[in-house]
Design a protein around this motif. Structure first.
Motif, short mmCIF file in Angstrom:
data_model
loop_
_atom_site.label_atom_id
_atom_site.label_comp_id
_atom_site.label_asym_id
_atom_site.label_seq_id
_atom_site.Cartn_x
_atom_site.Cartn_y
_atom_site.Cartn_z
N THR A 1 -25.59 54.58 -38.64
CA THR A 1 -26.19 56.01 -39.09
C THR A 1 -25.33 56.79 -39.93
O THR A 1 -25.74 57.94 -40.37
CB THR A 1 -26.88 56.81 -37.93
N GLU A 2 -24.20 56.42 -40.12
CA GLU A 2 -23.12 57.27 -40.81
C GLU A 2 -22.19 56.28 -41.86
O GLU A 2 -22.50 55.07 -41.47
CB GLU A 2 -21.96 57.86 -40.06
N ASN A 3 -22.04 56.97 -42.71
CA ASN A 3 -21.18 56.09 -43.94
C ASN A 3 -19.79 55.89 -43.30
O ASN A 3 -18.94 56.77 -43.25
CB ASN A 3 -20.82 56.79 -45.18
N ILE A 4 -19.34 54.71 -42.74
CA ILE A 4 -18.31 54.48 -42.10
C ILE A 4 -16.94 54.50 -43.01
O ILE A 4 -15.92 55.01 -42.44
CB ILE A 4 -18.41 53.02 -41.12
N GLU A 5 -17.18 53.95 -43.92
CA GLU A 5 -15.81 54.24 -44.97
C GLU A 5 -15.58 55.79 -45.31
O GLU A 5 -14.32 56.24 -45.17
CB GLU A 5 -16.15 53.54 -46.30
N GLU A 6 -16.43 56.41 -45.50
CA GLU A 6 -16.41 57.96 -45.67
C GLU A 6 -15.85 58.60 -44.38
O GLU A 6 -15.13 59.62 -44.54
CB GLU A 6 -17.55 58.41 -46.03
N GLU A 7 -16.35 58.27 -43.06
CA GLU A 7 -15.68 58.70 -41.95
C GLU A 7 -14.43 58.36 -41.79
O GLU A 7 -13.59 59.29 -41.23
CB GLU A 7 -16.75 58.12 -41.05
N ILE A 8 -13.89 57.13 -42.04
CA ILE A 8 -12.45 56.74 -41.95
C ILE A 8 -11.69 57.62 -42.83
O ILE A 8 -10.59 58.06 -42.62
CB ILE A 8 -12.56 55.16 -42.14
N ILE A 9 -11.98 57.64 -44.13
CA ILE A 9 -11.29 58.35 -45.27
C ILE A 9 -10.99 59.93 -44.66
O ILE A 9 -9.94 60.35 -44.81
CB ILE A 9 -11.88 58.43 -46.52
N LYS A 10 -12.15 60.48 -44.33
CA LYS A 10 -12.12 61.91 -43.73
C LYS A 10 -11.05 62.13 -42.60
O LYS A 10 -10.39 62.97 -42.63
CB LYS A 10 -13.49 62.50 -43.41
N THR A 11 -11.14 61.15 -41.70
CA THR A 11 -10.41 61.27 -40.47
C THR A 11 -8.80 61.09 -40.93
O THR A 11 -7.95 61.74 -40.64
CB THR A 11 -10.53 59.75 -39.47
N PHE A 12 -8.58 60.03 -41.89
CA PHE A 12 -7.07 59.96 -42.33
C PHE A 12 -6.50 61.24 -43.19
O PHE A 12 -5.63 61.53 -42.81
CB PHE A 12 -7.12 58.74 -43.27
N LEU A 13 -7.35 61.73 -43.82
CA LEU A 13 -7.11 63.03 -44.55
C LEU A 13 -6.79 64.06 -43.57
O LEU A 13 -5.49 64.76 -43.80
CB LEU A 13 -8.19 63.46 -45.62
N LYS A 14 -7.61 64.37 -42.51
CA LYS A 14 -7.39 65.25 -41.73
C LYS A 14 -6.33 65.05 -41.08
O LYS A 14 -5.52 66.13 -40.59
CB LYS A 14 -8.82 65.24 -40.73
N ILE A 15 -5.84 63.90 -40.49
CA ILE A 15 -4.51 63.84 -39.72
C ILE A 15 -3.44 63.90 -40.72
O ILE A 15 -2.42 64.30 -40.17
CB ILE A 15 -4.81 62.14 -39.18
N SER A 16 -3.58 63.42 -41.80
CA SER A 16 -2.26 63.57 -42.79
C SER A 16 -2.06 64.88 -42.95
O SER A 16 -0.83 65.41 -43.01
CB SER A 16 -2.74 63.02 -43.90
N PHE A 17 -3.35 65.61 -43.41
CA PHE A 17 -2.92 66.98 -43.59
C PHE A 17 -2.32 68.22 -42.28
O PHE A 17 -1.32 68.92 -42.23
CB PHE A 17 -4.16 67.86 -43.97
N SER A 18 -2.83 67.44 -41.18
CA SER A 18 -2.46 68.06 -39.79
C SER A 18 -0.97 67.67 -39.71
O SER A 18 -0.01 68.50 -39.33
CB SER A 18 -2.94 67.63 -38.62
N ILE A 19 -0.49 66.30 -39.71
CA ILE A 19 1.07 66.11 -39.66
C ILE A 19 1.93 66.79 -40.72
O ILE A 19 3.19 67.20 -40.39
CB ILE A 19 1.39 64.48 -40.10
N CYS A 20 1.47 66.78 -41.90
CA CYS A 20 2.14 67.68 -42.88
C CYS A 20 2.38 69.13 -42.62
O CYS A 20 3.64 69.33 -42.80
CB CYS A 20 1.54 67.54 -44.36
N ASP A 21 1.38 69.59 -42.12
CA ASP A 21 1.56 71.09 -41.65
C ASP A 21 2.73 71.28 -40.52
O ASP A 21 3.43 72.13 -40.47
CB ASP A 21 0.34 71.61 -41.10
N LYS A 22 2.82 70.10 -39.79
CA LYS A 22 3.84 70.11 -38.82
C LYS A 22 5.50 69.87 -39.10
O LYS A 22 6.11 70.36 -38.39
CB LYS A 22 3.44 69.17 -37.48
N VAL A 23 5.56 68.97 -40.27
CA VAL A 23 6.72 68.58 -40.58
C VAL A 23 7.23 69.07 -41.97
O VAL A 23 8.43 68.82 -41.97
CB VAL A 23 6.86 66.95 -40.31
N VAL A 24 6.40 69.64 -42.79
CA VAL A 24 6.93 69.89 -43.96
C VAL A 24 6.97 71.51 -44.35
O VAL A 24 6.08 72.09 -43.75
CB VAL A 24 6.04 69.37 -45.05
#
Length: 210
Positions: free
Chosen positions: A136-159
């Motif tokens: 019922t969801e676009n899986i590829e889109e969900e994967i990309i959104k998750t990666f981006l969300k995690i990446s930005f979160s990590i960057c906020d903590k280390v940069v």
């Protein structure tokens, strides 16, 4: 993050540290290592900085608990469903979670590879089709959104940015050379220079040599 989904034996190399220092960007490599659960080495390959440390990390590598990607509850439930489906075959040597994720995303490359490995066409299997057709969801889109969300979160903590306008000059150049008008002007100038070098400029070189 994508590589960590496939295997745990990973060393992260943060290159261009010299450029980061010029722009007053500070990266907490130790914290990044703690978050990802893998060794992180800072390098400036151009200046041969950090290469010795990298070699030592490779030589003395020890596997540890790596960062685990957590998707939405819906996607996690579908991954478990696909993993259960794959129990039909002996795929113990593969990362079943990653394979399940790519099958849900309808990755043709992975579908073909698994089909050849088990000598069975998944695209003709009713159980597989039932799983992917009922998504019922676009899986590829969900994967990309998750990666981006995690990446930005990590960057906020280390940069950390001592200069909040560190990319102002770069953005200004981008606006000039990539807009609808400026890009054609820049390309035209480069073509003129190339033609000048080819037709006229080369004569100066020839005169000098002969």
């Amino acid at each position: 993050l994508q590589i960590l989904e496939i295997k745990k034996e990973v060393i992260v190399v943060v290159n261009l540290l010299d450029e980061a220092r010029k722009k007053k960007i500070k990266i907490d490599l130790e914290e990044l290592s703690n978050i990802l659960g893998v060794p992180v080495v800072g390098c400036s390959a151009r200046n041969n900085e950090g290469i010795t440390t990298l070699k030592e990390k490779i030589k003395n590598y020890q596997e540890s608990d790596t960062y685990k990607i957590k998707y939405s509850s819906y996607l996690e439930s579908q991954i478990k469903k696909m993993e259960k489906y794959l129990n039909k075959w002996d795929l113990s040597k593969l990362n079943k979670r990653f394979i399940s994720l790519r099958l849900l995303a309808k990755d043709d490359l992975i579908i073909n590879k698994i089909s050849k490995m088990i000598n069975y066409d998944l695209t003709n299997d009713l159980d597989y089709l039932e799983i992917v057709d009922n998504l019922t969801e676009n899986i590829e889109e969900e994967i990309i959104k998750t990666f981006l969300k995690i990446s930005f979160s990590i960057c906020d903590k280390v940069v950390r940015y001592d200069n909040l306008f560190w990319d102002k000059k770069d953005r200004l150049i981008d606006r000039v050379v990539t807009n609808k008008i400026g890009s054609f002007v820049v390309m035209g100038l480069f073509l003129v220079i190339i033609f000048w070098i080819t037709i006229i400029g080369s004569n100066y070189i020839s005169d000098f040599l002969f």
